[in-house]
Scaffold this motif. Sequence first.
Motif, short mmCIF file in Angstrom:
data_model
loop_
_atom_site.label_atom_id
_atom_site.label_comp_id
_atom_site.label_asym_id
_atom_site.label_seq_id
_atom_site.Cartn_x
_atom_site.Cartn_y
_atom_site.Cartn_z
N VAL A 138 5.03 9.63 -1.67
CA VAL A 138 4.72 9.93 -1.31
C VAL A 138 5.21 10.99 -1.82
O VAL A 138 6.49 11.92 -2.89
CB VAL A 138 3.56 10.85 -1.44
N VAL B 181 -3.67 19.91 7.91
CA VAL B 181 -4.93 20.34 7.99
C VAL B 181 -6.20 18.98 7.65
O VAL B 181 -7.28 19.02 7.55
CB VAL B 181 -5.51 21.33 6.83
N TYR B 182 -5.68 18.41 6.18
CA TYR B 182 -6.65 17.61 5.84
C TYR B 182 -6.89 16.10 7.34
O TYR B 182 -7.99 15.71 7.44
CB TYR B 182 -5.94 16.82 4.57
N LYS B 183 -5.55 15.75 8.21
CA LYS B 183 -6.13 15.04 8.74
C LYS B 183 -6.54 15.37 9.98
O LYS B 183 -7.57 14.78 10.34
CB LYS B 183 -4.96 14.72 9.66
N LYS B 184 -6.27 16.65 10.13
CA LYS B 184 -7.49 17.11 11.32
C LYS B 184 -9.19 16.84 10.24
O LYS B 184 -10.43 17.00 11.55
CB LYS B 184 -6.86 18.41 11.59
N GLY B 185 -9.11 17.66 9.29
CA GLY B 185 -10.80 17.31 9.18
C GLY B 185 -11.05 15.80 9.37
O GLY B 185 -12.65 16.13 9.13
N GLN B 186 -10.57 14.99 8.44
CA GLN B 186 -11.08 13.89 8.57
C GLN B 186 -11.31 13.41 10.01
O GLN B 186 -11.84 13.54 10.68
CB GLN B 186 -10.11 12.94 8.57
N LEU C 162 -1.48 18.59 3.89
CA LEU C 162 -1.72 16.75 5.27
C LEU C 162 -2.50 17.55 6.08
O LEU C 162 -3.59 16.82 7.32
CB LEU C 162 -0.33 16.34 4.88
N ASN D 195 -1.85 5.80 10.86
CA ASN D 195 -1.06 7.73 10.76
C ASN D 195 0.42 7.12 11.63
O ASN D 195 1.02 8.39 10.60
CB ASN D 195 -1.72 8.70 11.24
N THR E 291 0.87 -1.46 -0.06
CA THR E 291 -0.10 -0.03 -0.15
C THR E 291 0.83 1.34 -0.57
O THR E 291 1.88 1.45 0.69
CB THR E 291 -0.72 0.06 0.55
N LEU E 292 0.69 2.12 -0.37
CA LEU E 292 1.36 3.33 -0.79
C LEU E 292 0.96 4.53 0.11
O LEU E 292 -0.16 4.61 0.55
CB LEU E 292 1.01 4.18 -2.41
N ASN E 293 1.56 5.16 0.59
CA ASN E 293 1.28 5.57 2.07
C ASN E 293 1.45 7.35 1.93
O ASN E 293 2.45 7.74 0.76
CB ASN E 293 1.89 5.01 3.34
N ALA E 294 1.56 7.84 2.53
CA ALA E 294 2.05 9.22 2.74
C ALA E 294 3.77 9.26 2.34
O ALA E 294 3.89 10.38 1.41
CB ALA E 294 1.95 10.61 4.07
N ARG F 221 3.02 18.49 3.92
CA ARG F 221 3.04 18.32 5.46
C ARG F 221 1.45 19.62 5.70
O ARG F 221 1.07 18.53 5.35
CB ARG F 221 4.63 18.52 5.31
#
Lengths: 119, 148
Positions: free
Chosen positions: B69, B91-96, B89, B148, B63-66, B86
């Motif tokens: 990339v 902000v995105y994680k907090k959103g999730q 990412l 994560n 599995t490709l992970n962060a 970074r």
Amino acid sequence: MSQNRPEKDDPALDAKKTISLPISRVRLIMKSSPDVSSINQDALFLTTKATELFVQHLALSSFNNGCGKESNSLSYSDLAKTAEETETFHFLTDILPKKILARDYLKSLEQMQEEDADL
Amino acid sequence: MAEKPEDLNLPNAVITRIIKEALPDGVNVSKEARRAISQAASVFVLYATSCANNFALKAKRKTLNAADVLAAMEEMEFERFLEPLRAALEVYKKGQKGKKEVSEQKRKEKEKKADCEHEKSKEDEEGEDEEEQRMEEEAEEGEDEVEN
């Protein structure tokens, strides 16, 4: 860096603002790559975001580097020129070939044939 | 369901907007240039994916992970992207996480409504249920951090 986050701030909304490209489409392209089994959600997000940064970078570099700056425009030849001259964009030379006039191409063909004849 | 080649292109409207936002105001972008940039972006995705995949394979992961990339960006000499990536990412994680909490809350509210109907008979057990839910949440959060 201090972050003031009022309780009513919705982090989900903020996250949506960070990318414009559709993740599903990027995922499609990634899956078309051979040997790729699965992609983690964070990796998918990062690739999408990176692609946006790339578009900005390519557009701006080509504009600054190209001939269009005087006429305030960005043309295909600016992109092709940048792909050839900038190392980080070398991987694009196949899909952004420089265009030449047909007559110039035929001329260079003739020259090559003459050189072969000499040998 | 056949895969049309066009589907590997990114939406023109979004690409155009990104280009316009990157350039100074009033710059004219030819249709040909826009199309070329869109194609270049698709090629970029493929190149980045292939590069990231190499890192994953090296680490014997499927599995490709962060991290893969980000490593690919460095390999491709796009270090300038690393910091903004970074940050985005985060902000995105907090959103999730926010989305998860919101849907958790909605679920709890639904359950509470259902419980209200049985409240009179289950008053003693409710306290225990809440405690169980809290413990489950903590366990879930722990799992997230590990992933994560």
